[in-house]
Design an enzyme around this catalytic site. Structure first.
Site, PDB file in Angstrom:
ATOM      1  N   ARG A 175      20.803  15.064  -6.632  1.00  0.00           N
ATOM      2  CA  ARG A 175      21.485  14.908  -5.336  1.00  0.00           C
ATOM      3  C   ARG A 175      22.248  13.589  -5.285  1.00  0.00           C
ATOM      4  NH1 ARG A 175      18.062  15.379   0.164  1.00  0.00           N
ATOM      5  NH2 ARG A 175      17.319  13.339  -0.502  1.00  0.00           N
ATOM      6  N   LYS A 214      24.400  12.079   0.890  1.00  0.00           N
ATOM      7  CA  LYS A 214      23.439  11.109   1.455  1.00  0.00           C
ATOM      8  C   LYS A 214      24.052   9.730   1.278  1.00  0.00           C
ATOM      9  CE  LYS A 214      18.431  10.483   1.662  1.00  0.00           C
ATOM     10  NZ  LYS A 214      18.355  10.481   3.111  1.00  0.00           N
ATOM     11  N   GLU A 273      20.248  19.267  12.469  1.00  0.00           N
ATOM     12  CA  GLU A 273      19.025  18.717  11.875  1.00  0.00           C
ATOM     13  C   GLU A 273      18.519  17.653  12.818  1.00  0.00           C
ATOM     14  OE1 GLU A 273      19.840  16.618   8.179  1.00  0.00           O
ATOM     15  OE2 GLU A 273      21.648  15.698   8.996  1.00  0.00           O
TER      16      GLU A 273
HETATM   17  N1  PMP Z   1      18.233  14.806   7.118  1.00  0.00           N
HETATM   18  C1  PMP Z   1      18.553  13.508   7.105  1.00  0.00           C
HETATM   19  C2  PMP Z   1      19.699  13.040   7.926  1.00  0.00           C
HETATM   20  C3  PMP Z   1      17.829  12.608   6.312  1.00  0.00           C
HETATM   21  O1  PMP Z   1      18.158  11.318   6.282  1.00  0.00           O
HETATM   22  C4  PMP Z   1      16.737  13.082   5.542  1.00  0.00           C
HETATM   23  C5  PMP Z   1      15.979  12.155   4.666  1.00  0.00           C
HETATM   24  N2  PMP Z   1      15.152  11.282   5.392  1.00  0.00           N
HETATM   25  C6  PMP Z   1      16.420  14.447   5.619  1.00  0.00           C
HETATM   26  C7  PMP Z   1      17.206  15.278   6.406  1.00  0.00           C
HETATM   27  C8  PMP Z   1      15.283  15.030   4.821  1.00  0.00           C
HETATM   28  O2  PMP Z   1      15.652  15.088   3.458  1.00  0.00           O
HETATM   29  P1  PMP Z   1      14.596  14.901   2.278  1.00  0.00           P
HETATM   30  O3  PMP Z   1      13.589  15.966   2.426  1.00  0.00           O
HETATM   31  O4  PMP Z   1      15.400  15.041   1.032  1.00  0.00           O
HETATM   32  O5  PMP Z   1      14.000  13.533   2.433  1.00  0.00           O
END
Ligand code: PMP
Length: 288
Positions: free
Chosen positions: A50, A149, A182
């Site tokens: 990622r 990200k 989200e």
């Molecule tokens: N959405 C956002 C905006 C995030 O920053 C994160 C990570 N903290 C997630 C979802 C969850 O992603 P992951 O399971 O890869 O940590």
């Protein structure tokens, strides 16, 4: 604490970057948050993939290969004597001038911090979390992809400030069409009539590594799971709801916008998923 900074391990006090780094000036860079459980890094390859895709999307050439990044990540944990913790892997655009031009930033900086994690207080895993929907909308993925990200988290930070103002630890952010995207730093799932549903990345969600793990676990548990466009109504009237994230892991939600969800207690499917997740992180991973 020893920090990995551009190929060297330096003391925390020496781990400094330039005020001309575009990561600071413009939030120009990418990052990952990764967990270490019992000496194993959970889904390291997926996190590094990622990171590579985030970097590719913003046309940032990573200065290290995946193997080098993996080794540096493991070594940062070893040097700090960690067996359980949270790893922050950051790549900034590097030093440039005061204009935006990323092509003037010659050397991206790579920073790896391995430390402890502060989860939500334990009672929320047992009793569930009360969350709200905040007014700030998630950035339209056509303007900037939610799948990247990036170091620019101001959209999420505004959501987090609003959540805090409403006395909530986490909050739903809608997309510009009013569908659930989200949460500020977590993905969201609802359960409706035995089916697990979560918004697609095209609705403004990050493709969370934990989210992906949950979708796989659901298949293994024989619980149907799929992506769906979700409204606040769908969440208010869901049988169960939970959030996922590398830091949060799996946290049940029992109240949304003042409405009780389901029975007001973490639901049976949520608890099965949570238990399966906790088991999985103990047996999977890259040995440091
Ligand atoms: N959405 C956002 C905006 C995030 O920053 C994160 C990570 N903290 C997630 C979802 C969850 O992603 P992951 O399971 O890869 O940590």
């Amino acid at each position: 604490m020893k920090i990995f900074l551009d190929g060297k391990f330096v003391d925390e006090a020496e781990a400094k970057i330039s005020v001309f780094d575009h990561g600071l000036l413009y939030g120009d860079g990418v990052f990952e948050g990764i967990r270490l459980y019992g000496g194993n890094i959970f889904r390291l390859e997926e996190h590094l993939e990622r990171l590579e895709l985030s970097a590719k999307a913003i046309m940032l050439d990573l200065p290290m290969t995946r193997a080098q990044l993996a080794e540096a990540t493991c070594e940062t944990c070893r040097r700090n004597g960690l067996t359980d913790g949270y790893i922050r892997l950051v790549v900034t655009r590097g030093i440039g001038d005061l204009g935006l031009a990323p092509w003037l930033c010659v050397n991206p900086s790579v920073i790896i911090i391995a430390s402890k994690i502060a989860l939500y207080p334990p009672e929320h895993y047992e009793n569930g979390l009360a969350i709200v929907t905040v007014p700030t909308r998630r950035i339209n993925p056509a303007a900037f992809p939610s799948t990247v990200k990036s170091l620019n988290y101001l959209n999420n930070i505004l959501g987090k400030i609003e959540a805090h103002q409403f006395g909530a630890l986490e909050a739903i952010m809608l997309n510009d069409q009013g569908y659930i995207a989200e949460c500020t730093a977590d993905n969201i799932f609802i359960i409706h009539r035995g089916e697990i549903l979560t918004p697609a990345a095209s609705q403004g969600a990050l493709k969370g590594i934990t989210r992906d793990t949950i979708l796989n676990l659901a298949a293994e548990l024989g619980v149907p799971a799929r992506e769906a466009n979700l409204t606040r109504y769908d969440a208010w009237c869901a049988d169960e709801c939970f959030l996922t994230g590398t830091g949060a892991e799996v946290v049940p939600v029992v109240k949304l916008d003042g409405r009780q969800i389901g029975t007001g207690k973490p639901g049976p499917i949520t608890l099965r998923v949570l238990e399966a997740f906790r088991k999985r992180v103990r047996v999977e991973g890259t040995r440091i």
